[in-house]
Scaffold this active site. Structure first.
Site, PDB file in Angstrom:
ATOM      1  N   GLY A 173       0.838  -1.192   0.000  1.00  0.00           N
ATOM      2  CA  GLY A 173       0.000   0.000   0.000  1.00  0.00           C
ATOM      3  C   GLY A 173       0.871   1.239   0.000  1.00  0.00           C
ATOM      4  N   GLY A 174       0.329   2.310   0.563  1.00  0.00           N
ATOM      5  CA  GLY A 174       1.053   3.579   0.618  1.00  0.00           C
ATOM      6  C   GLY A 174       2.368   3.463   1.371  1.00  0.00           C
ATOM      7  N   GLY A 408      24.263  11.673 -30.056  1.00  0.00           N
ATOM      8  CA  GLY A 408      23.794  12.345 -28.845  1.00  0.00           C
ATOM      9  C   GLY A 408      24.320  11.654 -27.597  1.00  0.00           C
ATOM     10  N   ALA A 409      24.482  10.336 -27.699  1.00  0.00           N
ATOM     11  CA  ALA A 409      24.948   9.584 -26.529  1.00  0.00           C
ATOM     12  C   ALA A 409      26.365  10.007 -26.146  1.00  0.00           C
ATOM     13  CB  ALA A 409      24.882   8.095 -26.808  1.00  0.00           C
TER      14      ALA A 409
HETATM   15  C1  HXC Z   1      -3.026  -4.071  12.723  1.00  0.00           C
HETATM   16  C2  HXC Z   1      -2.070  -5.988  11.933  1.00  0.00           C
HETATM   17  C3  HXC Z   1      -1.924  -5.414  10.653  1.00  0.00           C
HETATM   18  C4  HXC Z   1      -2.370  -4.101  10.476  1.00  0.00           C
HETATM   19  C5  HXC Z   1      -1.134  -7.393  10.599  1.00  0.00           C
HETATM   20  N1  HXC Z   1      -1.560  -7.222  11.838  1.00  0.00           N
HETATM   21  N2  HXC Z   1      -1.346  -6.309   9.842  1.00  0.00           N
HETATM   22  N3  HXC Z   1      -2.619  -5.309  12.950  1.00  0.00           N
HETATM   23  N4  HXC Z   1      -2.910  -3.462  11.530  1.00  0.00           N
HETATM   24  N5  HXC Z   1      -2.260  -3.503   9.302  1.00  0.00           N
HETATM   25  C6  HXC Z   1      -1.489  -8.148  12.955  1.00  0.00           C
HETATM   26  C7  HXC Z   1      -2.417  -9.317  12.803  1.00  0.00           C
HETATM   27  O1  HXC Z   1      -3.660  -8.997  13.351  1.00  0.00           O
HETATM   28  C8  HXC Z   1      -1.690 -10.361  13.628  1.00  0.00           C
HETATM   29  O2  HXC Z   1      -1.942 -10.111  14.997  1.00  0.00           O
HETATM   30  C9  HXC Z   1      -0.241 -10.068  13.378  1.00  0.00           C
HETATM   31  O3  HXC Z   1      -0.192  -8.716  12.933  1.00  0.00           O
HETATM   32  C10 HXC Z   1       0.374 -10.919  12.326  1.00  0.00           C
HETATM   33  O4  HXC Z   1      -0.463 -10.914  11.188  1.00  0.00           O
HETATM   34  P1  HXC Z   1      -0.826 -12.270  10.415  1.00  0.00           P
HETATM   35  O5  HXC Z   1      -1.887 -11.948   9.462  1.00  0.00           O
HETATM   36  O6  HXC Z   1      -1.076 -13.359  11.399  1.00  0.00           O
HETATM   37  O7  HXC Z   1       0.569 -12.566   9.696  1.00  0.00           O
HETATM   38  P2  HXC Z   1       0.839 -13.135   8.257  1.00  0.00           P
HETATM   39  O8  HXC Z   1      -0.025 -14.331   8.001  1.00  0.00           O
HETATM   40  O9  HXC Z   1       2.316 -13.282   8.158  1.00  0.00           O
HETATM   41  O10 HXC Z   1       0.355 -11.994   7.254  1.00  0.00           O
HETATM   42  C11 HXC Z   1       0.949 -10.741   7.243  1.00  0.00           C
HETATM   43  C12 HXC Z   1       0.131  -9.756   6.381  1.00  0.00           C
HETATM   44  C13 HXC Z   1      -1.321  -9.717   6.889  1.00  0.00           C
HETATM   45  C14 HXC Z   1       0.184 -10.201   4.930  1.00  0.00           C
HETATM   46  C15 HXC Z   1       0.822  -8.398   6.498  1.00  0.00           C
HETATM   47  O11 HXC Z   1      -1.327  -9.563   8.295  1.00  0.00           O
HETATM   48  C16 HXC Z   1      -2.108  -8.634   6.264  1.00  0.00           C
HETATM   49  O12 HXC Z   1      -2.566  -8.786   5.140  1.00  0.00           O
HETATM   50  N6  HXC Z   1      -2.298  -7.577   7.042  1.00  0.00           N
HETATM   51  C17 HXC Z   1      -3.089  -6.466   6.627  1.00  0.00           C
HETATM   52  C18 HXC Z   1      -2.382  -5.659   5.605  1.00  0.00           C
HETATM   53  C19 HXC Z   1      -3.149  -4.428   5.250  1.00  0.00           C
HETATM   54  O13 HXC Z   1      -4.187  -4.515   4.617  1.00  0.00           O
HETATM   55  N7  HXC Z   1      -2.668  -3.292   5.756  1.00  0.00           N
HETATM   56  C20 HXC Z   1      -3.277  -2.058   5.566  1.00  0.00           C
HETATM   57  C21 HXC Z   1      -2.866  -1.667   4.174  1.00  0.00           C
HETATM   58  S1  HXC Z   1      -3.328  -0.059   3.801  1.00  0.00           S
HETATM   59  P3  HXC Z   1      -1.863 -11.213  16.112  1.00  0.00           P
HETATM   60  O14 HXC Z   1      -2.286 -10.535  17.347  1.00  0.00           O
HETATM   61  O15 HXC Z   1      -2.790 -12.310  15.669  1.00  0.00           O
HETATM   62  O16 HXC Z   1      -0.443 -11.681  16.161  1.00  0.00           O
HETATM   63  C22 HXC Z   1      -2.007   0.784   4.211  1.00  0.00           C
HETATM   64  C23 HXC Z   1      -2.139   2.186   3.870  1.00  0.00           C
HETATM   65  C24 HXC Z   1      -0.907   2.919   4.103  1.00  0.00           C
HETATM   66  O17 HXC Z   1      -1.063   0.336   4.731  1.00  0.00           O
HETATM   67  C25 HXC Z   1      -1.152   4.284   3.559  1.00  0.00           C
HETATM   68  C26 HXC Z   1       0.028   5.138   3.664  1.00  0.00           C
HETATM   69  C27 HXC Z   1      -0.245   6.437   3.037  1.00  0.00           C
END
Ligand code: HXC
Length: 514
Positions: A173-174, A408-409
């Site tokens: 993402g971002g 040019g290069a």
């Molecule tokens: C809060 C999160 C989290 C998040 C993971 N966790 N991502 N908690 N916010 N974004 C937590 C899970 O709840 C879990 O907690 C632990 O981290 C590990 O995650 P798992 O899913 O068990 O691990 P894994 O299977 O290795 O997968 C990792 C992952 C997945 C692929 C990153 O967790 C995932 O898809 N997370 C969400 C990603 C996402 O959509 N992020 C937001 C994107 S938008 P516990 O307590 O069970 O250990 C964004 C915008 C940014 O980032 C903008 C900037 C401008």
């Protein structure tokens, strides 16, 4: 009851232990099972032993929604502070995937911002070890603000202090845009990925089936997109390379790059270079052989080696001082400039210029790559980026033309006319508007069908122009040098240029073609 000092110290120890435990044993074991080190282990590998000074160990998130007030881990998923690499000050943040998946809360972002602000203030690099699930979902917009605060600092620190990102887990993402604005990105194979939208969104929107690795793994970004500079098999080799990279870089733009004494003589001759360029002008050779043979101790840190391989970029030292090397690679696409190679080299030249690192350019370029793919891909603007970068740059520039420097290069590749300070040519150099055959086919179009006559005329043209002396007569080349003496001549030139002063006219900023 009044607490004794003993109890107070014990409480402090317990608080520190809680922070060090991160997300707990189960999650640490899961991290290790993926072949990944923890955030703190990574810092230990990266920095000199016992040099890390941690800050903000007790920071906690301020989110009260979704039961988060009952789930607080001191440090809030990122370890921050400063330490040294080979005795030089570095600021570091290391995201802890075992705590809420390393996700970025407002407090987590504030910790990163704090070390970035200090790094700019004191003039020291920032190294970010990224391993995060992105925005802390429970916090929503507060987390988005956190990202933007980091982005703003990345931009203001750009060209002031070196910024390095190591991607050691998810970065989606971002969240990708902070590393994207840093100077170097390293990735770990199989455990890291970077993309703006993940495979699920891609499937929904474009119906394309693609894995995370294919979409944004280390291989993808070091070969296809050019987003990352280098890929590594594991965390340790990536971190060791950050240490090595730092040895070439100044701590800030207020400092000279670090000198490393060498026993390799600056006047060392390399007779084997006399036969590096093949007799047949269409035969290729490996420009990296020349690079390795002229730099100190054969040490060359190549960046983006598997992307746009028709141009080679990287750091080396000459007589102990860091230099940035840019070289056309005749082995790939005959060393032609194209969209990717021009942008790759332009970014590197601008980095060197920002941080006072002299640039040594080796030229063997038959021109820009022809074809609609290149034209439609924007070679006009992208080629201009490299031209612009060389022309605006004020650090010492030494250029060696080994063979072809056409059209040019020729101008673009750090020519005299773009303020090249010292421009050498090997006797095998051919500096001309284009190759002999192409040239006579245009000038003598009437004879175009007469292969024998064209070949005679091409020979005649080559005799007249395919040499370094026509440019030498005009002073476009400062000297025609023996290939074996290349190291000696470059070292002398760089030494002469050590106190070079050159400034561009004042402006808010340029409007380089983007
Ligand atoms: C809060 C999160 C989290 C998040 C993971 N966790 N991502 N908690 N916010 N974004 C937590 C899970 O709840 C879990 O907690 C632990 O981290 C590990 O995650 P798992 O899913 O068990 O691990 P894994 O299977 O290795 O997968 C990792 C992952 C997945 C692929 C990153 O967790 C995932 O898809 N997370 C969400 C990603 C996402 O959509 N992020 C937001 C994107 S938008 P516990 O307590 O069970 O250990 C964004 C915008 C940014 O980032 C903008 C900037 C401008």
């Amino acid at each position: 009851m009044v607490k004794s000092m003993f109890d107070i110290l014990r409480e402090l120890d317990a608080k520190r232990a809680a922070a060090r435990a991160g997300g707990g044993e189960r999650r640490v074991a899961a991290q290790h099972a993926k072949g990944k080190l923890t955030a703190r282990e990574r810092i230990e590998v990266l920095l000199d032993p016992d040099s890390f000074e941690e800050w903000d160990m007790f920071v906690e998130h301020r989110c009260g929604d979704f039961g988060m007030d009952a789930r607080k881990v001191p440090g809030d998923g990122v370890v921050t502070g400063y330490g040294t690499i080979n005795g030089r000050l570095m600021f570091v943040f290391s995201q802890d995937f075992t705590v809420f998946g390393g996700s970025l809360s407002e407090a987590h972002a504030e910790k990163i911002c704090k070390i970035m602000d200090h790094a700019v203030k004191v003039g020291a690099p920032v190294i970010g070890l990224n391993d995060s699930g992105g925005a802390r979902i429970q916090e929503g917009v507060a987390s988005l603000r956190g990202y933007a605060e980091v982005f703003q600092r990345n931009v203001l620190a750009s060209g002031v202090i070196p910024q390095v990102s190591v991607i050691m887990g998810p970065c989606a993402g971002g969240a990708v845009y902070s590393p994207a604005m840093t100077d170097f990105i390293f990735m770990v194979r199989d455990s890291s990925y970077m993309f703006v939208t993940g495979p699920d969104v891609v499937r929904t929107v474009t119906h394309e089936e693609v894995t995370a690795e294919q979409l944004g793994g280390a291989l993808t970004h070091t070969t296809k997109s050019g987003v990352a500079d280098l890929a590594f098999d594991n965390d340790i080799s990536a971190l060791m390379m950050v240490r090595r990279l730092m040895n070439f870089l100044p701590s800030s733009n207020r400092e000279m790059p670090p000198v490393q004494p060498t026993s390799d003589p600056a006047d060392r001759l390399e007779p084997s270079l006399d036969s590096l360029v093949p007799d047949d002008p269409n035969e290729s050779y490996d420009i990296k052989e020349l690079i390795l043979k002229v730099v100190d101790d054969w040490e060359f840190l190549e960046l983006r080696p598997d992307y746009a391989r028709n141009i080679v970029t990287g750091f080396a030292r000459m007589a102990g001082r860091p230099v940035g090397i840019v070289a056309n690679q005749p082995l790939v696409l005959a060393g032609c400039l194209d969209v990717r190679s021009a942008v790759k080299a332009a970014g590197f030249v601008r980095f060197c210029d920002a941080f006072g690192i002299p640039i040594v350019t080796f030229v063997d370029v038959p021109g820009f790559m022809p074809g609609s793919e290149q034209e439609h891909g924007g070679i006009i603007k992208d080629g201009a980026k490299l031209l612009f970068a060389y022309a605006e740059c004020t650090v010492p520039k030494v250029t060696v033309i080994t063979r072809k420097a056409y059209g040019g290069a020729y101008d673009v590749m750090s020519s005299k006319h773009l303020r090249g300070d010292v421009n050498f040519a090997w006797p095998s150099a051919e500096i001309a508007v284009m190759g002999p055959k192409g040239a006579v086919e245009i000038i003598f179009r009437a004879d175009a069908d007469d292969a024998e006559r064209i070949s005679e005329r091409a020979e005649d043209y080559a005799g007249k122009f395919a040499n370094p002396f026509v440019a030498g007569h005009r002073g476009f080349i400062d000297d025609v040098i023996m290939p074996r003496a290349t190291r000696k001549r470059i070292c002398r030139s760089l030494s002469m240029l050590r106190d070079k002063r050159l400034e561009n006219p004042w402006r808010k900023h340029n409007t380089m073609p983007l």
